[in-house]
Design a protein around this motif. Sequence first.
Motif, PDB file in Angstrom:
ATOM      1  N   LEU A 101       0.917  -1.106   0.039  1.00  0.00           N
ATOM      2  CA  LEU A 101      -0.066  -0.116   0.004  1.00  0.00           C
ATOM      3  C   LEU A 101       0.903   1.241  -0.099  1.00  0.00           C
ATOM      4  O   LEU A 101       0.612   2.376  -0.551  1.00  0.00           O
ATOM      5  N   ALA A 102       2.239   1.164   0.908  1.00  0.00           N
ATOM      6  CA  ALA A 102       2.722   2.262   0.834  1.00  0.00           C
ATOM      7  C   ALA A 102       3.505   2.580  -0.552  1.00  0.00           C
ATOM      8  O   ALA A 102       3.542   3.782  -0.850  1.00  0.00           O
ATOM      9  N   GLU A 103       3.872   1.407  -1.156  1.00  0.00           N
ATOM     10  CA  GLU A 103       4.616   1.703  -2.436  1.00  0.00           C
ATOM     11  C   GLU A 103       3.601   2.204  -3.594  1.00  0.00           C
ATOM     12  O   GLU A 103       4.275   2.886  -4.499  1.00  0.00           O
ATOM     13  N   GLY A 104       2.712   1.843  -3.475  1.00  0.00           N
ATOM     14  CA  GLY A 104       1.568   2.508  -4.413  1.00  0.00           C
ATOM     15  C   GLY A 104       1.098   3.867  -4.102  1.00  0.00           C
ATOM     16  O   GLY A 104       0.457   4.312  -4.967  1.00  0.00           O
ATOM     17  N   ALA A 105       1.485   4.457  -3.031  1.00  0.00           N
ATOM     18  CA  ALA A 105       0.959   5.922  -2.782  1.00  0.00           C
ATOM     19  C   ALA A 105       1.565   6.832  -3.710  1.00  0.00           C
ATOM     20  O   ALA A 105       2.893   6.837  -4.190  1.00  0.00           O
ATOM     21  N   GLU A 106       0.796   7.896  -3.961  1.00  0.00           N
ATOM     22  CA  GLU A 106       1.386   8.836  -4.979  1.00  0.00           C
ATOM     23  C   GLU A 106       1.812  10.120  -4.027  1.00  0.00           C
ATOM     24  O   GLU A 106       1.505  11.334  -4.229  1.00  0.00           O
ATOM     25  N   ALA A 107       2.438   9.658  -3.059  1.00  0.00           N
ATOM     26  CA  ALA A 107       3.031  10.721  -1.924  1.00  0.00           C
ATOM     27  C   ALA A 107       4.141  10.023  -1.250  1.00  0.00           C
ATOM     28  O   ALA A 107       4.250   8.678  -1.098  1.00  0.00           O
ATOM     29  N   PRO A 108       5.177  10.599  -0.760  1.00  0.00           N
ATOM     30  CA  PRO A 108       6.099   9.949   0.206  1.00  0.00           C
ATOM     31  C   PRO A 108       5.467   9.001   1.137  1.00  0.00           C
ATOM     32  O   PRO A 108       4.731   9.732   2.003  1.00  0.00           O
ATOM     33  N   ALA A 109       5.684   7.782   1.395  1.00  0.00           N
ATOM     34  CA  ALA A 109       4.970   6.872   2.074  1.00  0.00           C
ATOM     35  C   ALA A 109       6.092   5.753   2.707  1.00  0.00           C
ATOM     36  O   ALA A 109       6.992   5.238   1.975  1.00  0.00           O
ATOM     37  N   ARG A 110       5.769   5.055   3.823  1.00  0.00           N
ATOM     38  CA  ARG A 110       6.632   4.015   4.186  1.00  0.00           C
ATOM     39  C   ARG A 110       5.774   3.028   5.146  1.00  0.00           C
ATOM     40  O   ARG A 110       4.729   3.589   5.630  1.00  0.00           O
ATOM     41  N   ALA A 111       5.963   1.710   5.290  1.00  0.00           N
ATOM     42  CA  ALA A 111       5.266   0.862   5.960  1.00  0.00           C
ATOM     43  C   ALA A 111       5.870   0.583   7.276  1.00  0.00           C
ATOM     44  O   ALA A 111       7.510   0.547   7.247  1.00  0.00           O
ATOM     45  N   ILE A 112       5.586   0.195   8.286  1.00  0.00           N
ATOM     46  CA  ILE A 112       6.055  -0.063   9.442  1.00  0.00           C
ATOM     47  C   ILE A 112       5.194  -1.335  10.066  1.00  0.00           C
ATOM     48  O   ILE A 112       4.037  -1.600   9.405  1.00  0.00           O
ATOM     49  N   GLU A 113       6.035  -2.045  10.939  1.00  0.00           N
ATOM     50  CA  GLU A 113       5.355  -3.181  11.659  1.00  0.00           C
ATOM     51  C   GLU A 113       4.514  -2.631  12.661  1.00  0.00           C
ATOM     52  O   GLU A 113       4.582  -1.412  13.232  1.00  0.00           O
ATOM     53  N   LEU A 114       3.170  -3.432  12.868  1.00  0.00           N
ATOM     54  CA  LEU A 114       2.107  -3.143  13.923  1.00  0.00           C
ATOM     55  C   LEU A 114       2.924  -2.936  15.357  1.00  0.00           C
ATOM     56  O   LEU A 114       2.502  -1.957  16.140  1.00  0.00           O
ATOM     57  N   ALA A 115       4.002  -3.539  15.581  1.00  0.00           N
ATOM     58  CA  ALA A 115       4.887  -3.592  16.786  1.00  0.00           C
ATOM     59  C   ALA A 115       5.422  -2.182  17.055  1.00  0.00           C
ATOM     60  O   ALA A 115       5.715  -1.767  18.179  1.00  0.00           O
ATOM     61  N   ASP A 116       5.551  -1.390  15.978  1.00  0.00           N
ATOM     62  CA  ASP A 116       6.190   0.019  15.996  1.00  0.00           C
ATOM     63  C   ASP A 116       5.295   1.155  16.024  1.00  0.00           C
ATOM     64  O   ASP A 116       5.305   2.141  15.944  1.00  0.00           O
ATOM     65  N   LEU A 117       3.838   0.545  16.359  1.00  0.00           N
ATOM     66  CA  LEU A 117       2.512   1.704  16.267  1.00  0.00           C
ATOM     67  C   LEU A 117       2.862   2.816  17.252  1.00  0.00           C
ATOM     68  O   LEU A 117       2.787   3.839  17.080  1.00  0.00           O
ATOM     69  N   THR A 118       3.174   2.362  18.517  1.00  0.00           N
ATOM     70  CA  THR A 118       3.384   3.437  19.586  1.00  0.00           C
ATOM     71  C   THR A 118       4.175   4.685  19.079  1.00  0.00           C
ATOM     72  O   THR A 118       4.003   5.736  19.271  1.00  0.00           O
ATOM     73  N   ALA A 119       5.367   4.255  18.676  1.00  0.00           N
ATOM     74  CA  ALA A 119       6.415   5.260  18.139  1.00  0.00           C
ATOM     75  C   ALA A 119       5.695   6.233  17.099  1.00  0.00           C
ATOM     76  O   ALA A 119       6.068   7.537  16.990  1.00  0.00           O
ATOM     77  N   ALA A 120       5.152   5.550  16.079  1.00  0.00           N
ATOM     78  CA  ALA A 120       4.474   6.110  14.983  1.00  0.00           C
ATOM     79  C   ALA A 120       3.267   7.056  15.283  1.00  0.00           C
ATOM     80  O   ALA A 120       3.210   8.198  14.829  1.00  0.00           O
ATOM     81  N   LEU A 121       2.756   6.734  16.477  1.00  0.00           N
ATOM     82  CA  LEU A 121       1.674   7.530  17.039  1.00  0.00           C
ATOM     83  C   LEU A 121       2.083   8.763  17.557  1.00  0.00           C
ATOM     84  O   LEU A 121       1.506   9.773  17.607  1.00  0.00           O
ATOM     85  N   ALA A 122       3.355   8.959  18.116  1.00  0.00           N
ATOM     86  CA  ALA A 122       4.014  10.199  18.625  1.00  0.00           C
ATOM     87  C   ALA A 122       4.458  10.845  17.501  1.00  0.00           C
ATOM     88  O   ALA A 122       4.472  12.214  17.719  1.00  0.00           O
ATOM     89  N   GLU A 123       4.713  10.411  16.387  1.00  0.00           N
ATOM     90  CA  GLU A 123       5.033  11.270  15.187  1.00  0.00           C
ATOM     91  C   GLU A 123       4.131  11.976  14.460  1.00  0.00           C
ATOM     92  O   GLU A 123       4.113  12.908  13.940  1.00  0.00           O
ATOM     93  N   ALA A 124       2.755  11.410  14.558  1.00  0.00           N
ATOM     94  CA  ALA A 124       1.782  11.618  13.557  1.00  0.00           C
ATOM     95  C   ALA A 124       1.136  12.774  14.000  1.00  0.00           C
ATOM     96  O   ALA A 124       0.849  12.912  15.193  1.00  0.00           O
ATOM     97  N   ASP A 125       0.780  13.589  12.913  1.00  0.00           N
ATOM     98  CA  ASP A 125      -0.220  14.933  13.178  1.00  0.00           C
ATOM     99  C   ASP A 125      -1.737  14.323  13.004  1.00  0.00           C
ATOM    100  O   ASP A 125      -2.632  14.792  13.791  1.00  0.00           O
ATOM    101  N   LEU A 126      -1.795  13.257  12.090  1.00  0.00           N
ATOM    102  CA  LEU A 126      -3.299  12.799  11.615  1.00  0.00           C
ATOM    103  C   LEU A 126      -3.179  11.260  11.811  1.00  0.00           C
ATOM    104  O   LEU A 126      -2.139  10.755  11.227  1.00  0.00           O
ATOM    105  N   VAL A 127      -4.133  10.718  12.491  1.00  0.00           N
ATOM    106  CA  VAL A 127      -4.171   9.205  12.360  1.00  0.00           C
ATOM    107  C   VAL A 127      -5.432   8.831  11.873  1.00  0.00           C
ATOM    108  O   VAL A 127      -6.551   9.270  12.458  1.00  0.00           O
ATOM    109  N   ILE A 128      -5.498   7.885  11.045  1.00  0.00           N
ATOM    110  CA  ILE A 128      -6.781   7.309  10.254  1.00  0.00           C
ATOM    111  C   ILE A 128      -6.684   6.008  10.637  1.00  0.00           C
ATOM    112  O   ILE A 128      -5.749   5.056  10.056  1.00  0.00           O
ATOM    113  N   SER A 129      -7.545   5.281  11.290  1.00  0.00           N
ATOM    114  CA  SER A 129      -7.618   3.747  11.510  1.00  0.00           C
ATOM    115  C   SER A 129      -8.762   3.044  11.152  1.00  0.00           C
ATOM    116  O   SER A 129      -9.920   3.662  11.266  1.00  0.00           O
ATOM    117  N   CYS A 130      -8.604   2.155  10.202  1.00  0.00           N
ATOM    118  CA  CYS A 130      -9.723   1.478   9.615  1.00  0.00           C
ATOM    119  C   CYS A 130      -9.383   0.089   9.455  1.00  0.00           C
ATOM    120  O   CYS A 130      -9.579  -0.340   8.325  1.00  0.00           O
TER     121      CYS A 130
END
Length: 434
Positions: A222-251
């Motif tokens: 999904l990240a590779e197909g994005a038309e914007a800078p994007a990267r994938a992470i493991e779900l185990a790294d979710l807490t660190a990513a939550l600290a970095e993000a301005d906007l979080v969309i969960s679905c």
Amino acid sequence: MTVLVVGLSHRSAPVAMLERAAASGDDLVKLLHEVHDSTHVAETLIVSTCNRVEVYAVVDKFHGGVSDISELLARHAGVTLDELSRHLYVHYEDRAVQHAFSVACGLESMVVGESQILGQMRQAFRLAQAEGTVGRDLHELIQQALRVGKRAHAETGVDKAGASLVSVGLTIAEGHLGELSGRRALVVGAGAMSGLAVATLARAGIGEIIVANRTFDRARRLAEGAEAPARAIELADLTAALAEADLVISCTGATGLVIAAEQVPHASHRRFFLDLALPHDVDPAVGALPGVALAGLDDLRTAEEAAQALGPRAVEAVRRIVADEVAAFLSAARAAAVAPTVVALRSKAAEVVEAELARLAGRLPGLDDRDRAEIAQTVRRVVDKLLHAPTVRVKELASAPGGDTYAAALRELFDLDPKAPEAVARPDIEGSAS
């Protein structure tokens, strides 16, 4: 056998009830078979999305079908039948067809005109087909509904007039965060809705998109197909990513919370969480954290009015298309319903002709082949001419409401075997969703 729809949606039920009624994975397959195996149901499929749970069924009795399906939905949701019934709606026969077409066009969606429902209906059909719970009647209904939905989008642009749930959510996010361009977004999940979120974020000019998913390969694709800078992470790294993000969309399609309040670190910047999952992904307590705003499906309930304000002409054009397509579908269905009776009538007439010709051959053994052929042709021509006008006329009459009475009259007048038309009408159906 007639088509019945029993369901609940964002229009009839609160999100809490929709969460209880929603079905996915093994639970959906189990419910599908329970409905199919019930007393009055011959075919079924279930559309279960973030804002609707609908059972489409072919039933032999209206009240029996409604009772069977309602009780099974209540049991699945873990509520009493009385609790669930106040949120249920029921559509039968002609109105069931109209509802199916309206749903496929996005007219019944939380955001009018959204096109994701087409894929969801197609997925529901394919599952039912794979599980052997769908037959001729639902096959024809859903395939036509999908075609009507595609036509509505192509001819009216209603799918553009009605913003997606993600777009509406981003509008709310801008009210909290301000300009979204250049900000960092985190998308949790890698399904169809997550793909829509990534595409919408890219169009909004998001600076970076992070995709987290239980299956890393799906997040990476999904990240590779994005038309914007994007990267994938493991779900185990979710807490660190939550600290970095301005906007979080969960679905995600998880059955429990994915983001708990204690997983969200304190941060100096404002953050916005958009929870599009059913059941909820995000702990409601997240919205009470300093500098954090949380929006869920309940907060998007005004999106329908917003979409209609954006495209009232498109919406009205879709309604006209639905009305025309429903009339054509029902007319064709009624005409098709009388066709087996016509076939049975002609088959019986042919049997009578052959029996009489055989008897004539026995009485007049001296007839030569030429005379015998001429007599046979004459008799068949007479029968064809006698049957032509009434069979053509009965097909025309059958296309109007109540036209099935003409087929019944033919069967009564000519003493036709009622099983003969049924045998012609119900061949095995093979095919897949378009």
